[in-house]
Design a protein around this motif. Structure first.
Motif, PDB file in Angstrom:
ATOM      1  N   ASP A  19       0.871  -1.179   0.000  1.00 24.50           N
ATOM      2  CA  ASP A  19       0.000   0.000   0.000  1.00 24.50           C
ATOM      3  C   ASP A  19       0.904   1.224   0.000  1.00 24.50           C
ATOM      4  O   ASP A  19       1.237   1.781   1.037  1.00 24.50           O
ATOM      5  CB  ASP A  19      -0.901  -0.024   1.236  1.00 24.50           C
ATOM      6  N   SER A  20       1.288   1.653  -1.179  1.00 21.66           N
ATOM      7  CA  SER A  20       2.336   2.650  -1.298  1.00 21.66           C
ATOM      8  C   SER A  20       1.816   4.064  -1.114  1.00 21.66           C
ATOM      9  O   SER A  20       0.841   4.469  -1.741  1.00 21.66           O
ATOM     10  CB  SER A  20       3.002   2.540  -2.669  1.00 21.66           C
ATOM     11  N   THR A  21       2.485   4.824  -0.255  1.00 17.85           N
ATOM     12  CA  THR A  21       2.160   6.241  -0.118  1.00 17.85           C
ATOM     13  C   THR A  21       2.670   7.042  -1.302  1.00 17.85           C
ATOM     14  O   THR A  21       2.427   8.250  -1.390  1.00 17.85           O
ATOM     15  CB  THR A  21       2.773   6.816   1.172  1.00 17.85           C
ATOM     16  N   TRP A  22       3.385   6.379  -2.219  1.00 20.96           N
ATOM     17  CA  TRP A  22       3.864   7.043  -3.426  1.00 20.96           C
ATOM     18  C   TRP A  22       2.814   7.035  -4.530  1.00 20.96           C
ATOM     19  O   TRP A  22       3.013   7.648  -5.582  1.00 20.96           O
ATOM     20  CB  TRP A  22       5.125   6.361  -3.950  1.00 20.96           C
ATOM     21  N   HIS A 314       5.797  14.822   2.636  1.00 23.52           N
ATOM     22  CA  HIS A 314       5.177  13.626   2.067  1.00 23.52           C
ATOM     23  C   HIS A 314       5.878  13.324   0.748  1.00 23.52           C
ATOM     24  O   HIS A 314       6.300  14.250   0.048  1.00 23.52           O
ATOM     25  CB  HIS A 314       3.680  13.844   1.837  1.00 23.52           C
ATOM     26  N   LYS A 344      -6.845  10.640  -1.868  1.00 22.59           N
ATOM     27  CA  LYS A 344      -6.064  11.268  -0.811  1.00 22.59           C
ATOM     28  C   LYS A 344      -5.945  10.395   0.443  1.00 22.59           C
ATOM     29  O   LYS A 344      -5.130  10.671   1.305  1.00 22.59           O
ATOM     30  CB  LYS A 344      -6.673  12.613  -0.433  1.00 22.59           C
ATOM     31  N   HIS A 345      -6.754   9.316   0.536  1.00 21.64           N
ATOM     32  CA  HIS A 345      -6.613   8.417   1.683  1.00 21.64           C
ATOM     33  C   HIS A 345      -5.251   7.741   1.705  1.00 21.64           C
ATOM     34  O   HIS A 345      -4.848   7.191   2.725  1.00 21.64           O
ATOM     35  CB  HIS A 345      -7.718   7.356   1.675  1.00 21.64           C
ATOM     36  N   LEU A 346      -4.537   7.793   0.580  1.00 26.87           N
ATOM     37  CA  LEU A 346      -3.189   7.222   0.530  1.00 26.87           C
ATOM     38  C   LEU A 346      -2.123   8.193   1.021  1.00 26.87           C
ATOM     39  O   LEU A 346      -0.962   7.870   1.078  1.00 26.87           O
ATOM     40  CB  LEU A 346      -2.869   6.787  -0.892  1.00 26.87           C
ATOM     41  N   CYS A 347      -2.543   9.428   1.336  1.00 30.83           N
ATOM     42  CA  CYS A 347      -1.617  10.454   1.775  1.00 30.83           C
ATOM     43  C   CYS A 347      -1.676  10.568   3.284  1.00 30.83           C
ATOM     44  O   CYS A 347      -2.728  10.429   3.889  1.00 30.83           O
ATOM     45  CB  CYS A 347      -1.994  11.796   1.126  1.00 30.83           C
ATOM     46  N   ASN A 348      -0.530  10.838   3.920  1.00 35.05           N
ATOM     47  CA  ASN A 348      -0.577  10.974   5.375  1.00 35.05           C
ATOM     48  C   ASN A 348      -1.196  12.313   5.770  1.00 35.05           C
ATOM     49  O   ASN A 348      -1.429  13.192   4.954  1.00 35.05           O
ATOM     50  CB  ASN A 348       0.802  10.759   5.992  1.00 35.05           C
ATOM     51  N   CYS A 351      -0.085  16.130   4.716  1.00 31.91           N
ATOM     52  CA  CYS A 351      -0.129  16.717   3.383  1.00 31.91           C
ATOM     53  C   CYS A 351      -0.993  17.968   3.379  1.00 31.91           C
ATOM     54  O   CYS A 351      -2.040  18.013   4.021  1.00 31.91           O
ATOM     55  CB  CYS A 351      -0.698  15.721   2.371  1.00 31.91           C
TER      56      CYS A 351
END
Length: 353
Positions: A19-22, A314, A344-348, A351
Motif C-alpha cells: 500500500d504505497s504512499t507514493w 510527504h 487522498k486516503h493514501l496520503c498521510n 499533506c
C-alpha cells in the motif's frame, strides 16, 4: 504441493502489493491565458515557482503548422517546437494566467541557438534565476544535434543573459553511416546521449548544481517499450558549468521529459511515455540509483510541478499540482494537473491540500 509462478515471485520480491504512499492518480483542468488558441503552440511548461504572492511559469511558444522534414525547404517548420522561443506567464492563483511576453529568444544567425530555443526549466537560487533549455542550430535536420543552453537573471521578469555557448553537449561519439539525412543509419551508436541532450532540469543539490537531462543515441530505435530514451545527470560547481557527466549515466532505463523533485535528502522522479519502466514514480536517496516506488495511471505529459518549500512532508508533496501540456489537438496548449483528491486516503495527514 502448490508451486509459485514466476509472476507471483516477481510480485512478492518487488512488493507490487504494498500500500504505497507514493501512489496517486491525477486529474486535469483547463487554465485561462495559456489554453487552446488557434495557430499557436504553447507547450513544455517549466516548474512553477512562487515569488512573493505571484506564480511564474516559462514555456515553449511558436506559431504555425509543422510540415516535417521532407519538403526540401530548410526554413520549413518541421516540429511544433521548431522556430520556438521561451515565453513566460504569471498568476495569482495558479489557474488564471497572464502571458507576460518573451523571456529568451533565438540567437542571431550563425549562433548555436539560432533555430529554436525550447523546453525550459527554472531554478531560483541565492537571489538569481536560471533557465535551462534545449537549443538547435539552423538548419533543423534529422541528424541535427541538440544541446542544452542556459540564461540567468537577477529578476524573474528578466532581462535574461545567455551563456556564450551550450552548457551541455551530446557525447558525439557515434558515427553516422552514409550522407543521407537518416538518424537510424549508423556505423556505431556511441553513448546513450550521442545524438541529443534535452529536457534539462537543474537543482542545487548536495552543494553543487545537478543538471538532469534526457539523452537520445545516434541510431535510436523504436522498441516494444517505446522510444530509446534514458536520463543522465551532469554536475558542476557553478550553474554555468563546466558540467561533468556522471559515471553512472544513464541513471534511468526509461522516461521522456524529466520531472524530478527533492524529498528527504534524495530525488524523486516521474518517468513517463517511453521505456520499460515508463509511467512509474521512482526514488534515489543519492540522486543516482533510482528504484520504482509506484506505477502511475495517466500521468501529466511534460509536467512542471509547483516547487514547494515543503516537499519533505510527504513523498508526493513535490508533485501536488503543476502545469502540463495537451497535444490532442492541432494546436498544443497548457493545462493544470492536480493530485486527485479521491485518492487522498493514501496520503498521510501532514499533506497540504
Amino acid at each position: 504441493m502448490r508451486q509459485e509462478s514466476l509472476a507471483m515471485r516477481r510480485a512478492r520480491e518487488r512488493e507490487y502489493g504494498k500500500d504505497s504512499t507514493w501512489y496517486f492518480q491525477f486529474k486535469y483542468a483547463p487554465v485561462t491565458g495559456l489554453g487552446y488558441e488557434e495557430g499557436i503552440h504553447r507547450r513544455d511548461p517549466s516548474s512553477v515557482i512562487k515569488i512573493g504572492e505571484v506564480y511564474y511559469v516559462w514555456y515553449t511558444k511558436s506559431s504555425g503548422s509543422s510540415v516535417g522534414y521532407d519538403t526540401g525547404d530548410l526554413d520549413a517548420k518541421v516540429w511544433p517546437w521548431d522556430w520556438s522561443e521561451i515565453w513566460y506567464a504569471t498568476s495569482d492563483d495558479g489557474v488564471n494566467w497572464h502571458e507576460q511576453g518573451l523571456a529568451v529568444g533565438r540567437g542571431e544567425p550563425g549562433a548555436y541557438d539560432d533555430r529554436s530555443v525550447f523546453t525550459p526549466e527554472v531554478l531560483a537560487h541565492n537571489g538569481k534565476y536560471y533557465l535551462v533549455y534545449q537549443v538547435v542550430k539552423h538548419p533543423y535536420l534529422r541528424r541535427s544535434k541538440e544541446y542544452i543552453g542556459l540564461a540567468q537573471s537577477s529578476s524573474p521578469d528578466g532581462p535574461w543573459v545567455k551563456a556564450d555557448e551550450p552548457i551541455l553537449s551530446p557525447a558525439c561519439n557515434g558515427e553516422w553511416f552514409g550522407e543521407v539525412d537518416n538518424r537510424h543509419l549508423v556505423k556505431h551508436r556511441g553513448d546513450f546521449d550521442s545524438h541529443k541532450t534535452n529536457d534539462p532540469c537543474l537543482f542545487f543539490y548536495k552543494d553543487q548544481f545537478w543538471l538532469y537531462y534526457k539523452g537520445y543515441p545516434m541510431g535510436e530505435q523504436l522498441t516494444c517499450a517505446g522510444r530509446e530514451t534514458k536520463w543522465g545527470v551532469a554536475v558542476a560547481d557553478r550553474p554555468e558549468g563546466p558540467y561533468t557527466k556522471s559515471v553512472y549515466n544513464p541513471i534511468t532505463n526509461s522516461g521522456h521529459e524529466t520531472l524530478l523533485w527533492p524529498y528527504k535528502g534524495g530525488m524523486a522522479a516521474l518517468l513517463t511515455t517511453d521505456g520499460p519502466e515508463r509511467n512509474t514514480i521512482q526514488f534515489a536517496q543519492d540522486g543516482l540509483q533510482f528504484e520504482i516506488q509506484a506505477f502511475i495511471e495517466h500521468p501529466p505529459e511534460a509536467g512542471g510541478p509547483f516547487r514547494t518549500e515543503h516537499s519533505d512532508i510527504h513523498p508526493l508533496e513535490g508533485l501536488r499540482w503543476g502545469l502540463s501540456h495537451e497535444i490532442n489537438s492541432p494546436w498544443h496548449y497548457i493545462q493544470r494537473f492536480e493530485v486527485d483528491e479521491r485518492t487522498k486516503h493514501l496520503c498521510n495527514n501532514k499533506c497540504n491540500h
